[in-house]
Scaffold this motif. Structure first.
Motif, mmCIF file in Angstrom:
data_model
loop_
_atom_site.group_PDB
_atom_site.id
_atom_site.type_symbol
_atom_site.label_atom_id
_atom_site.label_comp_id
_atom_site.label_asym_id
_atom_site.label_seq_id
_atom_site.Cartn_x
_atom_site.Cartn_y
_atom_site.Cartn_z
ATOM 1 N N UNK A 196 74.143 33.039 67.033
ATOM 2 C CA UNK A 196 73.347 34.188 66.578
ATOM 3 C C UNK A 196 71.874 33.939 66.891
ATOM 4 N N UNK A 197 71.247 34.785 67.690
ATOM 5 C CA UNK A 197 69.821 34.586 67.984
ATOM 6 C C UNK A 197 68.936 34.992 66.808
ATOM 7 N N UNK A 198 68.129 34.062 66.333
ATOM 8 C CA UNK A 198 67.135 34.361 65.295
ATOM 9 C C UNK A 198 65.793 34.655 65.953
ATOM 10 N N UNK A 199 65.396 33.798 66.874
ATOM 11 C CA UNK A 199 64.120 33.830 67.608
ATOM 12 C C UNK A 199 62.935 33.404 66.747
ATOM 13 N N UNK A 200 62.815 33.922 65.526
ATOM 14 C CA UNK A 200 61.735 33.451 64.651
ATOM 15 C C UNK A 200 62.141 33.618 63.189
ATOM 16 N N UNK A 234 58.733 38.417 64.022
ATOM 17 C CA UNK A 234 59.867 39.259 64.415
ATOM 18 C C UNK A 234 59.405 40.679 64.725
ATOM 19 N N UNK A 235 58.448 41.172 63.933
ATOM 20 C CA UNK A 235 57.918 42.518 64.207
ATOM 21 C C UNK A 235 57.141 42.533 65.524
ATOM 22 N N UNK A 236 56.376 41.480 65.803
ATOM 23 C CA UNK A 236 55.659 41.401 67.080
ATOM 24 C C UNK A 236 56.633 41.374 68.252
ATOM 25 N N UNK A 237 57.796 40.759 68.047
ATOM 26 C CA UNK A 237 58.813 40.675 69.088
ATOM 27 C C UNK A 237 59.608 41.973 69.247
ATOM 28 N N UNK A 238 59.454 42.893 68.304
ATOM 29 C CA UNK A 238 60.262 44.117 68.251
ATOM 30 C C UNK A 238 61.750 43.816 68.044
ATOM 31 N N UNK A 252 59.981 29.358 70.497
ATOM 32 C CA UNK A 252 58.822 28.676 69.943
ATOM 33 C C UNK A 252 57.567 29.026 70.750
ATOM 34 N N UNK A 253 56.485 29.285 70.042
ATOM 35 C CA UNK A 253 55.192 29.444 70.702
ATOM 36 C C UNK A 253 54.959 30.778 71.366
ATOM 37 N N UNK A 254 55.614 31.825 70.890
ATOM 38 C CA UNK A 254 55.368 33.140 71.485
ATOM 39 C C UNK A 254 53.967 33.614 71.119
ATOM 40 N N UNK A 255 53.491 34.587 71.856
ATOM 41 C CA UNK A 255 52.170 35.148 71.545
ATOM 42 C C UNK A 255 52.166 35.683 70.109
ATOM 43 N N UNK A 256 51.111 35.359 69.393
ATOM 44 C CA UNK A 256 50.991 35.816 68.012
ATOM 45 C C UNK A 256 51.554 34.852 66.989
ATOM 46 N N UNK A 257 52.216 33.762 67.435
ATOM 47 C CA UNK A 257 52.800 32.812 66.485
ATOM 48 C C UNK A 257 51.768 31.750 66.114
ATOM 49 N N UNK A 296 56.471 28.474 58.598
ATOM 50 C CA UNK A 296 57.375 29.360 57.850
ATOM 51 C C UNK A 296 58.763 29.386 58.506
ATOM 52 N N UNK A 297 58.773 29.456 59.834
ATOM 53 C CA UNK A 297 60.026 29.468 60.581
ATOM 54 C C UNK A 297 60.786 28.163 60.375
ATOM 55 N N UNK A 298 60.083 27.044 60.480
ATOM 56 C CA UNK A 298 60.721 25.740 60.328
ATOM 57 C C UNK A 298 61.334 25.584 58.937
ATOM 58 N N UNK A 299 60.593 26.001 57.905
ATOM 59 C CA UNK A 299 61.104 25.907 56.540
ATOM 60 C C UNK A 299 62.330 26.798 56.347
ATOM 61 N N UNK A 300 62.298 27.967 56.948
ATOM 62 C CA UNK A 300 63.440 28.883 56.844
ATOM 63 C C UNK A 300 64.675 28.279 57.507
#
Length: 447
Positions: free
Chosen positions: A268-272, A278-282, A312-317, A324-328
């Motif tokens: 399952x892709x989470x991405x962030x 996630x909103x920046x990624x649409x 990891x490291x997308x624009x805006x991250x 926050x992502x790592x903790x999740x």
């Protein structure tokens, strides 16, 4: 009409980059050419035909494609070289400009690759020089669907159930490379699964670009496809490749938990793990929905393997978003993380997002999540040491260990001294022992 005479006695070499869908399609190319009289080139052979199926998911993938094309041209001088796949669709002119390339086929044209190859081969022979011709179309005109249910040199079959994507995430070029979402009928896919049974297949992996979106073309549902395939006698196992969280219905999870042949294995892709990112990624979900899907899988299938894609490291991250992502991710009971750095892709909406993460920082973040992934995978494997499970083994090079997977995708190694050719494509019940030497698998005991 294909002139099969041009293929008689010829040898072909294949090279695939990227996803399981690409590997499935390349296997289909090889199968079609084999039916025309073309043999697959062995190691060290000089091939008459080279087919390179490319990927363009990152800039690194683009570089690997160019390197692979040049290497194939160099290793097979005089061969008729065909380049297809996502990089061929998105950068056709650049690919066509590589010395030694004869034909570049985009996403529509690869569905009739053999016909293009036949026609162009004859034309090249008449002209006595390379064509260096490319065929691509605009995204909105990509509408063909190439059926594919092939295993190549593997035991497992890969059944293409869908192609294309309508999501247009801000970082992604796949919709431009493969077109909009489309699919064949359930009936045609069941027929391909039945053909795999006749060929001796026991396990099928469902592949596609966005397979949960199945049904746009035929107005059917993905879960109805799953139910229909589950009734195909002879297939012992199915696995579902990457499935978007918003398309992973609770109904589907519940069905897989009690199905005859669908394995407790999800990717399952989470991405962030940051809702702001996630909103920046649409992306079309939030981390709360993702956590619900993981919890439901664990409730109904406690031993399921759950793989997760993370970018990891997308624009805006910003750093806070990554933490926050790592903790999740640390809080989720998942098995493995597929971690990859964000790559700038020309023409994508992400390029308008102002904050840019430098490469060194991307590397640091990747390393942290890879370490977390290794800890989770090791703990998952350790929980199952001592248990008895069925493993579907795949053939190995003579004198080498055999490998296979349990229903919940634990990789199992059978020592070379115990390996037998007749174990290939056989479900064998073994006890899971300690880790092998490199820690990549558990040892099979008691076969």
């Amino acid at each position: 009409m294909i002139d099969t005479s041009v293929f008689q006695g010829k040898k072909a070499a294949y090279y695939t980059l990227g996803c399981k869908l690409n590997f499935s399609e390349t296997s289909t190319f090889a199968k079609l050419l084999q039916e025309m009289g073309v043999r697959t080139a062995e190691k060290g052979d000089k091939a008459d035909i080279c087919i390179i199926n490319t990927c363009s998911v990152t800039e690194v993938a683009d570089r690997k494609c160019r390197t692979a094309i040049r290497r194939m041209v160099r290793e097979h001088p005089g061969a008729f070289v065909v380049v297809t796949g996502c990089y061929a669709q998105l950068s056709a002119e650049r690919v066509a400009g590589i010395e030694g390339v004869d034909l570049v086929l985009g996403s529509n044209e690869k569905a009739t690759l053999v016909q293009y190859l036949s026609d162009s081969w004859l034309e090249r022979e008449q002209l006595q020089h390379a064509l260096q011709r490319c065929h691509t179309v605009k995204t909105k005109e990509i509408n063909t669907f190439q059926p594919s249910c092939s295993r190549g040199n593997r035991t497992r079959y890969f059944l293409k159930v869908q192609d294309g994507c309508n999501y247009f995430c801000t970082y992604c070029t796949i919709p431009y490379a493969r077109g909009f979402s489309r699919n064949p009928t359930i009936a045609s896919l069941v027929a391909q699964a039945e053909e795999a049974v006749r060929e001796g297949g026991k396990e099928i992996v469902l592949t596609g670009v966005n397979i949960g979106d199945f049904g746009r073309t035929t107005h059917e549902r993905f879960i109805d496809l799953v139910r229909a395939l589950d009734r195909v006698e002879g297939i012992k196992r199915y696995r579902i490749s990457s499935l978007e969280p918003d398309l992973l219905d609770d109904e589907l999870i519940a069905y897989c938990a009690q199905s005859r042949a669908f394995m407790p294995h999800f990717h399952i892709p989470l991405q962030s793990g940051s809702n702001e990112v996630l909103r920046l990624m649409h992306r079309r979900y939030d981390k709360e929905l993702f956590a619900h899907k993981i919890a439901l899988i664990r409730q109904l299938m406690p031993d399921a393997f759950i793989g997760v894609d993370v970018m990891v490291g997308c624009r805006g991250e910003h750093v806070a978003h990554f933490e926050e992502c790592k903790a999740f991710l640390a809080s989720l009971d998942v098995t493995q993380l597929h971690v990859f750095p964000y790559s700038e892709r020309p023409g994508t909406a992400a390029l308008s997002i102002p904050y840019v993460v430098d490469e060194q920082e991307k590397h640091r973040r990747c390393a942290e999540l890879i370490k977390l992934s290794e800890e989770k995978t090791k703990a998952f494997y350790e929980r199952h040491i001592g248990e008895e499970m069925e493993v579907l083994f795949e053939r190995s090079t003579r004198g080498k260990a055999m490998h296979g997977f349990t229903p919940n995708y634990i990789r199992v190694e059978l020592a070379a001294k115990d390996a037998r050719e007749e174990y290939d494509n056989q479900l064998m019940r073994v006890r899971l022992g300690a880790f092998n030497r490199d820690g990549s698998a558990l040892k099979a005991i008691g076969l």
